[in-house]
Write a protein that holds these residues in place. Structure first.
Motif, short mmCIF file in Angstrom:
data_model
loop_
_atom_site.label_atom_id
_atom_site.label_comp_id
_atom_site.label_asym_id
_atom_site.label_seq_id
_atom_site.Cartn_x
_atom_site.Cartn_y
_atom_site.Cartn_z
N ALA A 1 0.82 -1.21 0.00
CA ALA A 1 0.00 0.00 0.00
C ALA A 1 0.86 1.26 0.00
CB ALA A 1 -0.93 0.00 1.21
N ASP B 1 -7.64 5.08 1.27
CA ASP B 1 -6.78 4.03 1.82
C ASP B 1 -7.69 2.98 2.46
OD1 ASP B 1 -5.08 2.37 3.15
OD2 ASP B 1 -3.98 3.94 4.21
N CYS C 1 -9.65 7.14 5.04
CA CYS C 1 -9.37 5.72 5.27
C CYS C 1 -10.66 4.92 5.43
CB CYS C 1 -8.54 5.53 6.54
SG CYS C 1 -6.91 6.30 6.47
N THR D 1 -0.03 4.20 -2.58
CA THR D 1 -0.30 5.57 -2.15
C THR D 1 0.67 6.55 -2.81
OG1 THR D 1 -1.26 4.88 -0.05
CG2 THR D 1 -0.36 7.11 -0.14
#
Length: 489
Positions: free
Chosen positions: A149, A273, A244, A153
């Protein structure tokens, strides 16, 4: 001494013998992984000291390597496949995923261009579209597999920077008075990978604005709206915001719908996320978790966390593949092919050229379990988390420190009348004793400056007995620490 074939490699028979033994061992290991101490007990430098300091002069047999694997390497392994591994975000490798990884290694294909292995690119496209459908997302998402991740990102913020139209790809940012400060926003509980991406992209760490959260650790939309308005008024460019779906410390769900609405007023890229929580949307009754995500610009989910796929396998989706490609595409003559303008070349959408065939293991996991099988396992993990939370809630002297959203429980021992400093020392000592005993492995965080224990459920082999074991270990450790007066100083 190994036996070389005419090709210069080891003989096929030697490989078959060792590989069959390794596969048998893997099957036995996964069946009995709960019998190992979860956390490695070696001290720093022990593994290195047990290995030769110089490379071998002559070739050695695969059999001797497997012996050393068992005798030297295994003691230095913390067992993420252990059903009582509850630290960080628990993950596990399922049999179909392991089989896919084995076949990937055997093929050793490089999917940098479509032509270098068409199946690598096209299976990735199909598999990620399957995953999109399983999570209940709409059409229009371009997906690719990265390692983690953190890289996903990074790609999202790179694409956002490209779409801002400042020609940073060509001219850079240094000594350019025409480029104002570029601001990125996230919750105070967001993952540190956002900080690292901002630093690596040259945006400046001080330009990452941490937005406060509410009592349930969710980003506050009003605070975000105030921060972005103030920055715009000051002449800054609101570049991106990262809500998130499952924060790292508590798995809280930020209000994505509100974040998207506010961000759109400023042309601000929205990257969601959902590295941990996204796959929970495979469960029909949990698809609401992804409300608003279809309005975002990009998304990351990690099948290697809670979808039983071996490390590493992170999925990055974007609705603006053009911006992503503009950020990274570069075509030297030695990579030009007859299909360069017709097929998808995944090298154009990221920093790396060489690409492993990661889609194969994910494809095999999705096929082996299907929508119903995956949903059943994820649903069961959430059920276990609620059961453990009930144990904590109804036991005197213990408390929950965050809502139980998915399969993570945040909790702590909190004797009546103890101050925060004493509670922190007590819980650190409890965790250390539990982890040292080797039956269960936990990690911790801090919430509003309060030391908190975390029990994260995500291993495909975790069952009710392992939750009950964790609770027994915790209570016994608490009794021991409080009785003996042991504290971590």
């Amino acid at each position: 001494m190994n036996s070389a074939s005419a090709t210069g490699d080891l003989s096929p028979d030697e490989f078959r013998t060792a590989a069959h033994a390794a596969v048998d061992w893997i099957a036995d290991y996964l069946e009995s992984s709960g019998e190992y101490p979860v956390r490695s007990r070696v001290a720093p430098g022990d593994v290195r000291a047990a290995l030769p300091s110089v490379p071998p002069q002559h070739g050695e047999s695969l059999d001797s390597m497997l012996r050393d694997f068992h005798g030297t390497i295994m003691p230095g392994i913390t067992h993420w496949n252990h059903p009582a591994f509850f630290a960080y975000f628990a993950n596990s490798a399922s049999y179909p995923g392991i089989l896919g990884e084995l076949l990937t290694a055997g093929l050793n294909a490089n999917g940098m261009l479509w032509v270098t292995s068409p199946a690598v690119t096209e299976l990735e496209e199909v598999t990620l579209d399957w995953l999109r459908q399983l999570m209940g997302l709409g059409e229009g998402w371009f997906g690719q597999i990265t390692d983690t991740a953190s890289i996903s990102t990074f790609y999202a913020l790179a694409a956002a920077r490209e779409r801002a139209g400042l020609d940073i790809r060509t001219k850079g940012m240094a000594a350019r008075p025409d480029v104002p400060r570029l601001r990125v926003y996230c919750s105070e509980h967001a993952h540190s990978s956002i900080d690292k991406a901002v630093i690596a992209l040259g945006l400046g760490h001080e330009n990452l604005v941490k937005i406060p959260a509410d009592e349930q650790f969710r980003l506050l939309p009003d605070a975000f709206a105030a921060a972005i308005a103030a920055d715009a008024a000051a002449g800054y460019i609101p570049l991106a915001v990262v809500p998130c779906v499952g924060t790292t410390s508590t798995t809280s769900i930020d209000p994505v719908v509100d974040v998207v609405r506010i961000a759109r007023q400023y042309g601000c890229w929205v990257h969601v996320d959902a590295a941990y929580g996204g796959v929970a949307a495979i469960v029909p009754e949990l698809q609401y978790l992804m409300d608003g995500v279809d309005g975002a610009d990009s998304l990351v989910v990690n099948p290697h966390k809670w979808l039983f796929t071996p490390m590493d396998c992170s999925v990055f989706y974007t609705r603006d593949a053009r911006a992503l490609k503009q950020a990274f595409t570069l075509l030297p003559e030695y990579l030009v092919t007859s299909t360069s303008t017709e097929a998808t070349n995944l090298m154009d959408y990221g920093i790396q050229l060489g690409r492993r065939f990661r889609a194969l293991k994910l494809w095999m996991v999705l096929r082996a379990f299907g929508r119903d099988g995956l949903a059943e396992r994820i649903r069961f993990h959430c059920e276990l988390a609620r059961e453990f939370a009930g144990m904590v809630h109804f036991e005197g002297g213990w408390e929950l420190t965050a809502p139980v959203t998915l399969s993570l429980v945040c909790f702590r021992r909190a004797p009546e009348g103890a101050n925060e400093e004493a509670i922190a020392r007590l819980n650190a000592a409890i965790m250390e004793r539990v982890n040292a005993r080797g039956r269960v492995y936990l990690s911790h965080t801090k919430l509003a400056s309060r030391y908190t224990l975390r029990l994260a459920i995500g291993n495909i082999r975790t069952d009710r007995e392992h939750i009950e074991l964790a609770w027994r270990e915790l209570r016994e450790a608490a009794q021991f620490v409080e009785t003996s007066g042991e504290r971590r100083e």
